[in-house]
Motif scaffolding. Structure first.
Motif, PDB file in Angstrom:
ATOM      1  N   MET A   9       3.179   5.739  -3.048  1.00 39.15           N
ATOM      2  CA  MET A   9       4.410   6.472  -3.345  1.00 39.15           C
ATOM      3  C   MET A   9       4.609   6.646  -4.854  1.00 39.15           C
ATOM      4  O   MET A   9       5.033   7.697  -5.321  1.00 39.15           O
ATOM      5  CB  MET A   9       5.605   5.714  -2.748  1.00 39.15           C
ATOM      6  CG  MET A   9       6.952   6.356  -3.028  1.00 39.15           C
ATOM      7  SD  MET A   9       7.172   7.852  -2.080  1.00 39.15           S
ATOM      8  CE  MET A   9       8.886   8.234  -2.494  1.00 39.15           C
ATOM      9  N   PHE A  10       4.309   5.602  -5.636  1.00 43.23           N
ATOM     10  CA  PHE A  10       4.584   5.618  -7.068  1.00 43.23           C
ATOM     11  C   PHE A  10       3.272   5.691  -7.847  1.00 43.23           C
ATOM     12  O   PHE A  10       2.506   4.726  -7.874  1.00 43.23           O
ATOM     13  CB  PHE A  10       5.385   4.374  -7.476  1.00 43.23           C
ATOM     14  CG  PHE A  10       6.730   4.297  -6.809  1.00 43.23           C
ATOM     15  CD1 PHE A  10       7.789   5.053  -7.278  1.00 43.23           C
ATOM     16  CD2 PHE A  10       6.926   3.482  -5.710  1.00 43.23           C
ATOM     17  CE1 PHE A  10       9.032   4.994  -6.662  1.00 43.23           C
ATOM     18  CE2 PHE A  10       8.162   3.423  -5.082  1.00 43.23           C
ATOM     19  CZ  PHE A  10       9.217   4.182  -5.559  1.00 43.23           C
ATOM     20  N   SER A  11       3.062   6.802  -8.511  1.00 43.29           N
ATOM     21  CA  SER A  11       1.772   7.059  -9.160  1.00 43.29           C
ATOM     22  C   SER A  11       1.493   6.120 -10.328  1.00 43.29           C
ATOM     23  O   SER A  11       0.343   5.923 -10.704  1.00 43.29           O
ATOM     24  CB  SER A  11       1.711   8.511  -9.640  1.00 43.29           C
ATOM     25  OG  SER A  11       2.751   8.784 -10.566  1.00 43.29           O
ATOM     26  N   CYS A  35      -5.469  -8.187  -2.983  1.00 49.02           N
ATOM     27  CA  CYS A  35      -5.410  -7.210  -4.072  1.00 49.02           C
ATOM     28  C   CYS A  35      -5.369  -5.829  -3.439  1.00 49.02           C
ATOM     29  O   CYS A  35      -6.020  -5.579  -2.426  1.00 49.02           O
ATOM     30  CB  CYS A  35      -6.655  -7.269  -4.944  1.00 49.02           C
ATOM     31  SG  CYS A  35      -7.059  -8.903  -5.509  1.00 49.02           S
ATOM     32  N   ILE A  36      -4.624  -4.947  -4.060  1.00 54.48           N
ATOM     33  CA  ILE A  36      -4.573  -3.573  -3.579  1.00 54.48           C
ATOM     34  C   ILE A  36      -4.841  -2.642  -4.746  1.00 54.48           C
ATOM     35  O   ILE A  36      -4.187  -2.719  -5.787  1.00 54.48           O
ATOM     36  CB  ILE A  36      -3.218  -3.254  -2.927  1.00 54.48           C
ATOM     37  CG1 ILE A  36      -3.004  -4.191  -1.736  1.00 54.48           C
ATOM     38  CG2 ILE A  36      -3.161  -1.808  -2.485  1.00 54.48           C
ATOM     39  CD1 ILE A  36      -1.713  -4.000  -1.015  1.00 54.48           C
ATOM     40  N   LEU A  37      -5.820  -1.782  -4.561  1.00 50.79           N
ATOM     41  CA  LEU A  37      -6.204  -0.800  -5.571  1.00 50.79           C
ATOM     42  C   LEU A  37      -5.951   0.600  -5.035  1.00 50.79           C
ATOM     43  O   LEU A  37      -6.055   0.839  -3.828  1.00 50.79           O
ATOM     44  CB  LEU A  37      -7.686  -0.932  -5.921  1.00 50.79           C
ATOM     45  CG  LEU A  37      -8.164  -2.249  -6.539  1.00 50.79           C
ATOM     46  CD1 LEU A  37      -9.671  -2.243  -6.660  1.00 50.79           C
ATOM     47  CD2 LEU A  37      -7.532  -2.443  -7.892  1.00 50.79           C
ATOM     48  N   THR A  38      -5.640   1.514  -5.933  1.00 47.67           N
ATOM     49  CA  THR A  38      -5.506   2.912  -5.514  1.00 47.67           C
ATOM     50  C   THR A  38      -6.685   3.712  -6.053  1.00 47.67           C
ATOM     51  O   THR A  38      -7.145   3.508  -7.174  1.00 47.67           O
ATOM     52  CB  THR A  38      -4.204   3.535  -6.037  1.00 47.67           C
ATOM     53  OG1 THR A  38      -4.151   3.410  -7.456  1.00 47.67           O
ATOM     54  CG2 THR A  38      -3.001   2.879  -5.406  1.00 47.67           C
ATOM     55  N   THR A  39      -7.167   4.608  -5.214  1.00 49.44           N
ATOM     56  CA  THR A  39      -8.210   5.541  -5.622  1.00 49.44           C
ATOM     57  C   THR A  39      -7.785   6.941  -5.190  1.00 49.44           C
ATOM     58  O   THR A  39      -6.855   7.096  -4.375  1.00 49.44           O
ATOM     59  CB  THR A  39      -9.559   5.191  -4.955  1.00 49.44           C
ATOM     60  OG1 THR A  39      -9.366   5.113  -3.530  1.00 49.44           O
ATOM     61  CG2 THR A  39     -10.095   3.871  -5.456  1.00 49.44           C
ATOM     62  N   LYS A  40      -8.432   7.948  -5.733  1.00 45.41           N
ATOM     63  CA  LYS A  40      -8.135   9.322  -5.346  1.00 45.41           C
ATOM     64  C   LYS A  40      -9.175   9.788  -4.334  1.00 45.41           C
ATOM     65  O   LYS A  40     -10.379   9.698  -4.578  1.00 45.41           O
ATOM     66  CB  LYS A  40      -8.105  10.230  -6.574  1.00 45.41           C
ATOM     67  CG  LYS A  40      -6.898   9.981  -7.460  1.00 45.41           C
ATOM     68  CD  LYS A  40      -6.797  10.982  -8.590  1.00 45.41           C
ATOM     69  CE  LYS A  40      -5.534  10.733  -9.406  1.00 45.41           C
ATOM     70  NZ  LYS A  40      -5.397  11.688 -10.537  1.00 45.41           N
ATOM     71  N   LYS A  64      -4.991   6.921  -2.402  1.00 46.75           N
ATOM     72  CA  LYS A  64      -5.194   6.075  -1.228  1.00 46.75           C
ATOM     73  C   LYS A  64      -5.309   4.630  -1.682  1.00 46.75           C
ATOM     74  O   LYS A  64      -6.040   4.321  -2.624  1.00 46.75           O
ATOM     75  CB  LYS A  64      -6.462   6.494  -0.472  1.00 46.75           C
ATOM     76  CG  LYS A  64      -6.743   5.649   0.775  1.00 46.75           C
ATOM     77  CD  LYS A  64      -7.944   6.164   1.515  1.00 46.75           C
ATOM     78  CE  LYS A  64      -8.319   5.240   2.677  1.00 46.75           C
ATOM     79  NZ  LYS A  64      -7.225   5.089   3.655  1.00 46.75           N
ATOM     80  N   ALA A  65      -4.580   3.744  -1.017  1.00 43.27           N
ATOM     81  CA  ALA A  65      -4.593   2.319  -1.370  1.00 43.27           C
ATOM     82  C   ALA A  65      -5.566   1.559  -0.481  1.00 43.27           C
ATOM     83  O   ALA A  65      -5.683   1.841   0.716  1.00 43.27           O
ATOM     84  CB  ALA A  65      -3.189   1.738  -1.238  1.00 43.27           C
ATOM     85  N   THR A  66      -6.255   0.605  -1.076  1.00 35.76           N
ATOM     86  CA  THR A  66      -7.242  -0.198  -0.355  1.00 35.76           C
ATOM     87  C   THR A  66      -6.986  -1.674  -0.613  1.00 35.76           C
ATOM     88  O   THR A  66      -6.730  -2.076  -1.752  1.00 35.76           O
ATOM     89  CB  THR A  66      -8.672   0.142  -0.829  1.00 35.76           C
ATOM     90  OG1 THR A  66      -8.879   1.550  -0.726  1.00 35.76           O
ATOM     91  CG2 THR A  66      -9.715  -0.587   0.010  1.00 35.76           C
ATOM     92  N   VAL A  67      -7.059  -2.493   0.454  1.00 34.70           N
ATOM     93  CA  VAL A  67      -6.855  -3.942   0.331  1.00 34.70           C
ATOM     94  C   VAL A  67      -8.193  -4.631   0.095  1.00 34.70           C
ATOM     95  O   VAL A  67      -9.180  -4.348   0.775  1.00 34.70           O
ATOM     96  CB  VAL A  67      -6.200  -4.522   1.604  1.00 34.70           C
ATOM     97  CG1 VAL A  67      -5.990  -6.023   1.457  1.00 34.70           C
ATOM     98  CG2 VAL A  67      -4.885  -3.836   1.883  1.00 34.70           C
ATOM     99  N   MET A 117       0.826  -1.208   0.000  1.00 34.30           N
ATOM    100  CA  MET A 117       0.000   0.000   0.000  1.00 34.30           C
ATOM    101  C   MET A 117       0.859   1.256   0.000  1.00 34.30           C
ATOM    102  O   MET A 117       0.616   2.198  -0.763  1.00 34.30           O
ATOM    103  CB  MET A 117      -0.941  -0.016   1.210  1.00 34.30           C
ATOM    104  CG  MET A 117      -2.024  -1.080   1.139  1.00 34.30           C
ATOM    105  SD  MET A 117      -2.913  -1.283   2.696  1.00 34.30           S
ATOM    106  CE  MET A 117      -3.822   0.260   2.765  1.00 34.30           C
ATOM    107  N   SER A 118       1.874   1.266   0.850  1.00 38.52           N
ATOM    108  CA  SER A 118       2.763   2.429   0.910  1.00 38.52           C
ATOM    109  C   SER A 118       3.478   2.631  -0.417  1.00 38.52           C
ATOM    110  O   SER A 118       3.661   3.765  -0.882  1.00 38.52           O
ATOM    111  CB  SER A 118       3.802   2.248   2.029  1.00 38.52           C
ATOM    112  OG  SER A 118       3.185   2.170   3.291  1.00 38.52           O
TER     113      SER A 118
END
Length: 507
Positions: free
Chosen positions: A64-66, A195-200, A220-223, A59-60
């Motif tokens: 960190m990396f877009s 699974c980890i997804l990123t959202t704004k 923001k990352a979500t598991v 998640m971190s």
């Protein structure tokens, strides 16, 4: 700044690019994590805290990396973006360790390796994800049965031999009938992976004078735990995946692992050449400012880098020499080394990961009164040099660069400390030659450049030294033996005399 005659060695550096429109998957997995988990007493077959720590690191890293949109992981594996990613992932793993294992000391530095998979289409990515999740299902079922059999008295070999001839259905029945375990009721993180997804998401960053909030969009990352991450239903209901990667048009009925593996093939580094792995700190200007490093050189920060380099060399004996300056280190592998099959991604990622791991673990030793405010990261690349002479020219180039940069930075920071702005200091030094900078330091600041510490002016060289020592055992006669150890020196490696005095380094 002046160029040197050694800069031709840059011609040997080849950019490793992936042609568009490939989707890049970087698979990161723990190096020898079976031993690591035993040493640290992880629960078998699955340690929930250890898996949550891996999720936290992922998640971190994604925040960190877009460019990282999605990741899937299980056990000690994750899919992400190469040397910077594996470095940052490793640093986060160590900085977060105490949060997840407050009663356990981290006994030795963990490291991870990365392999690149270039998915030529969204269909290949779908097949890859299906393959990894299927492997998660199969290996977790097998491991659950294995450790239950061991707990009830079977040896490792007996348990392994028993499971080798059992089918999936029989393993389910074994768990249910003998151990009263319904496999389908086990924690989803064990059976399905994460699974980890990123959202704004909107965050309040500050308030106006009238009290109204100022909001900004941040990642923001979500598991998520899903039974079928390669299925149309899961994939197509997440708009971020559809927008950034594309839609899955069908479901996968049959998985062909060999088909997916064909996309992760990589070229081997050229045989019978000297391999140099050069690592550099990522955004270390900011890192040094945040951690208030002394300018232009922080002796403790340089000693920390040297200590990490020595530890990396001790871990990987094929490394015969390393040279470091500032936030950079070059590691030289012996010419006939077959380490990790001479695969560039594995060699680079393991060295970068191990160095990052050591940097975080050793921080307190060198900065006992400074908190590590955020995880550092390093990038790395592999370059092959065909002859000893060209390799020595490469090292000479790095030392010349050390001298040029250090002389400039010494002048720059003395001017800034004397009251000039950074732009004024840059303007003052623009176009000046080495002798002019030397005079400036001498006349204006009473500094003799040639009397500054050698580590600042010449960098640090680490190599296996040979010393004759006397070992005495039960036999009263003393036996002379040769013992190897790594030494760090601050020497002129440009001159042939250094290599003549240390012939064994490159022999």
């Amino acid at each position: 700044m002046a160029n040197s005659k050694y800069e031709y060695v840059k011609l040997f550096e080849v950019d490793d690019e992936v042609m568009l429109p490939n989707l890049i998957v970087v698979r990161v997995d723990g190096l020898d994590f079976r031993s690591f988990s035993e040493v640290h007493g992880f629960v078998k077959p699955n340690d929930e805290k250890a898996l949550e720590l891996m999720n936290c690191c992922a998640m971190s890293t994604m925040e960190m990396f877009s460019d990282v949109i999605f990741s899937y992981g299980f056990n000690d594996e994750y899919s992400k973006l190469y040397s910077l990613v594996v470095s940052f992932f490793t640093s986060v793993y160590i900085t977060k360790w105490q949060e997840f294992f407050p009663q356990k000391n981290l006994r030795y530095p963990p490291s991870f390796r990365a392999r690149v998979v270039c998915c030529a289409s969204i269909e290949v990515l779908q097949a890859y994800l299906a393959w990894r999740q299927q492997f998660c299902h199969i290996s977790n079922l097998d491991n659950t049965c294995f450790w239950k059999l061991v707990e009830c008295g079977k040896t490792d070999r007996e348990a392994h031999d028993f499971l080798k001839v059992t089918e999936k259905k029989e393993k389910h029945e074994l768990l249910f009938q003998k151990f009263n375990i319904n496999y389908a009721n086990l924690n989803a993180i064990f059976r399905q992976g994460s699974c980890i997804l990123t959202t704004k998401v909107e965050y309040i960053v500050k308030y106006h004078e009238d009290g109204t909030p100022v909001k900004r969009l941040r990642r923001k990352a979500t598991v998520i735990h899903s039974p079928n991450i390669a299925g149309q239903k899961f994939w197509n209901e997440h708009s971020i995946l559809l927008k950034e990667l594309g839609a899955f048009t069908t479901n996968i009925d049959k998985i062909n692992p060999d088909y997916v593996r064909s996309f992760q093939a990589e070229n081997k580094l050229m045989p019978a050449t000297w391999i140099v792995i050069r690592i550099d700190g990522c955004h270390f200007h900011r890192f040094s400012e945040v951690h208030v490093f002394e300018k232009p050189n922080d002796q403790q920060a340089l000693n920390l880098m040297n200590s990490c380099a020595v530890a990396v060399m001790e871990k990987l004996p094929d490394l015969v020499f390393s040279y470091g300056v500032s936030d950079e280190y070059s590691f030289v592998l012996k010419k006939d080394s077959q380490i990790f099959g001479r695969g560039p991604s594995e060699i680079v990622s393991i060295i970068v990961s191990l160095f990052s791991s050591l940097y975080v673990m050793k921080w307190r030793e060198f900065f006992p009164h400074k908190e590590l405010k955020y995880p550092p990261s390093f990038d790395g690349r592999a370059v092959c040099y065909p002859s000893r002479e060209i390799l020595q020219d490469y090292l000479a180039w790095r030392q010349v660069d050390c001298h040029i940069n250090n002389q400039y930075n010494t002048c720059f920071w003395e001017l800034v400390k004397s009251g000039k702005s950074k732009s004024e200091a840059q303007a003052c030094l623009k176009g000046t030659q080495a002798q002019e900078k030397e005079r400036l330091l001498n006349l204006q600041f009473n500094i003799s450049y040639n009397e500054l510490p050698l580590m600042f002016r010449q960098g640090s060289s680490a190599f296996w030294d040979k010393k004759n020592v006397i070992a005495v055992d039960k036999n009263p006669d003393a036996l002379e033996i040769s013992k190897r150890k790594i030494v760090v020196v601050h020497s002129n490696i440009i001159e042939p005399s250094f290599w003549e005095d240390h012939p064994w380094i490159l022999d």
